[in-house]
Write a protein that holds these residues in place. Structure first.
Motif, PDB file in Angstrom:
ATOM      1  N   TYR A   3      24.985  48.364 -19.658  1.00  0.00           N
ATOM      2  CA  TYR A   3      25.699  47.530 -18.706  1.00  0.00           C
ATOM      3  C   TYR A   3      25.017  46.177 -18.633  1.00  0.00           C
ATOM      4  O   TYR A   3      23.820  46.091 -18.366  1.00  0.00           O
ATOM      5  CB  TYR A   3      25.735  48.179 -17.318  1.00  0.00           C
ATOM      6  N   PHE A   4      25.788  45.141 -18.882  1.00  0.00           N
ATOM      7  CA  PHE A   4      25.327  43.774 -18.732  1.00  0.00           C
ATOM      8  C   PHE A   4      25.801  43.346 -17.356  1.00  0.00           C
ATOM      9  O   PHE A   4      27.004  43.274 -17.093  1.00  0.00           O
ATOM     10  CB  PHE A   4      25.922  42.901 -19.831  1.00  0.00           C
ATOM     11  N   THR A   5      24.851  43.118 -16.452  1.00  0.00           N
ATOM     12  CA  THR A   5      25.163  42.797 -15.072  1.00  0.00           C
ATOM     13  C   THR A   5      24.702  41.384 -14.762  1.00  0.00           C
ATOM     14  O   THR A   5      23.558  41.030 -15.028  1.00  0.00           O
ATOM     15  CB  THR A   5      24.457  43.786 -14.113  1.00  0.00           C
ATOM     16  N   VAL A   6      25.598  40.587 -14.208  1.00  0.00           N
ATOM     17  CA  VAL A   6      25.279  39.215 -13.825  1.00  0.00           C
ATOM     18  C   VAL A   6      25.597  39.055 -12.346  1.00  0.00           C
ATOM     19  O   VAL A   6      26.692  39.411 -11.908  1.00  0.00           O
ATOM     20  CB  VAL A   6      26.110  38.193 -14.649  1.00  0.00           C
ATOM     21  N   ARG A   7      24.629  38.544 -11.600  1.00  0.00           N
ATOM     22  CA  ARG A   7      24.841  38.235 -10.183  1.00  0.00           C
ATOM     23  C   ARG A   7      24.761  36.730 -10.025  1.00  0.00           C
ATOM     24  O   ARG A   7      23.920  36.079 -10.634  1.00  0.00           O
ATOM     25  CB  ARG A   7      23.781  38.919  -9.329  1.00  0.00           C
ATOM     26  N   THR A  53      29.186  39.860  -8.383  1.00  0.00           N
ATOM     27  CA  THR A  53      28.507  40.691  -9.375  1.00  0.00           C
ATOM     28  C   THR A  53      29.505  40.993 -10.478  1.00  0.00           C
ATOM     29  O   THR A  53      30.600  41.494 -10.201  1.00  0.00           O
ATOM     30  CB  THR A  53      27.986  42.000  -8.752  1.00  0.00           C
ATOM     31  N   GLU A  88      21.517  35.440 -12.092  1.00  0.00           N
ATOM     32  CA  GLU A  88      20.512  36.306 -12.712  1.00  0.00           C
ATOM     33  C   GLU A  88      21.250  37.390 -13.474  1.00  0.00           C
ATOM     34  O   GLU A  88      22.372  37.761 -13.125  1.00  0.00           O
ATOM     35  CB  GLU A  88      19.575  36.902 -11.676  1.00  0.00           C
ATOM     36  N   ALA A  89      20.625  37.860 -14.534  1.00  0.00           N
ATOM     37  CA  ALA A  89      21.282  38.866 -15.379  1.00  0.00           C
ATOM     38  C   ALA A  89      20.316  40.008 -15.656  1.00  0.00           C
ATOM     39  O   ALA A  89      19.098  39.822 -15.660  1.00  0.00           O
ATOM     40  CB  ALA A  89      21.745  38.232 -16.679  1.00  0.00           C
ATOM     41  N   GLN A  90      20.901  41.176 -15.890  1.00  0.00           N
ATOM     42  CA  GLN A  90      20.146  42.372 -16.265  1.00  0.00           C
ATOM     43  C   GLN A  90      20.912  43.124 -17.330  1.00  0.00           C
ATOM     44  O   GLN A  90      22.140  43.058 -17.383  1.00  0.00           O
ATOM     45  CB  GLN A  90      19.978  43.321 -15.070  1.00  0.00           C
ATOM     46  N   ILE A  91      20.174  43.829 -18.150  1.00  0.00           N
ATOM     47  CA  ILE A  91      20.788  44.774 -19.085  1.00  0.00           C
ATOM     48  C   ILE A  91      20.260  46.142 -18.679  1.00  0.00           C
ATOM     49  O   ILE A  91      19.057  46.353 -18.637  1.00  0.00           O
ATOM     50  CB  ILE A  91      20.417  44.441 -20.543  1.00  0.00           C
ATOM     51  N   GLN A  92      21.193  47.033 -18.366  1.00  0.00           N
ATOM     52  CA  GLN A  92      20.814  48.349 -17.859  1.00  0.00           C
ATOM     53  C   GLN A  92      21.369  49.436 -18.763  1.00  0.00           C
ATOM     54  O   GLN A  92      22.490  49.312 -19.274  1.00  0.00           O
ATOM     55  CB  GLN A  92      21.354  48.527 -16.438  1.00  0.00           C
TER      56      GLN A  92
END
Length: 96
Positions: A3-7, A53, A88-92
């Motif tokens: 999951y590529f998550t961007v807030r 998000t 901000e971004a995360q890869i989960q």
């Protein structure tokens, strides 16, 4: 599955423009990419908190990297940054 998550927070006065960009331009781009299985945009449910998000489900990390490296995605990112004040971004990865 990753999951590529961007807030992000919309820039002042740009909430409608950001939402239009996310639900039209960004959604059209991401859902047309090989390996992308889901694209969702969420608004924070707390009153007065404009955070958005974006969650993008992708088959694997390799597919995500190929998308992130495209010239088209880089152009979309520049446009996106014109609508936000913070991001901000995360890869989960799913563990369970």
């Amino acid at each position: 599955m990753v999951y590529f998550t961007v807030r992000c927070d919309p820039a002042p006065g740009k909430s409608d423009e950001l939402d239009r960009f996310l639900t039209e331009t960004a959604k059209r781009f991401w859902t047309s990419q090989p390996g992308v299985t889901e694209f969702h945009v969420y608004g924070d449910a707390l009153m007065g908190w404009p955070e958005r998000t974006i969650m993008i489900a992708v088959k694997d990390l390799g597919a995500l990297q190929r998308i992130l490296d495209t010239t088209e995605r880089q152009k979309l990112r520049k446009e996106f940054l014109g609508h936000v004040t913070r991001t901000e971004a995360q890869i989960q990865e799913v563990l369970v």
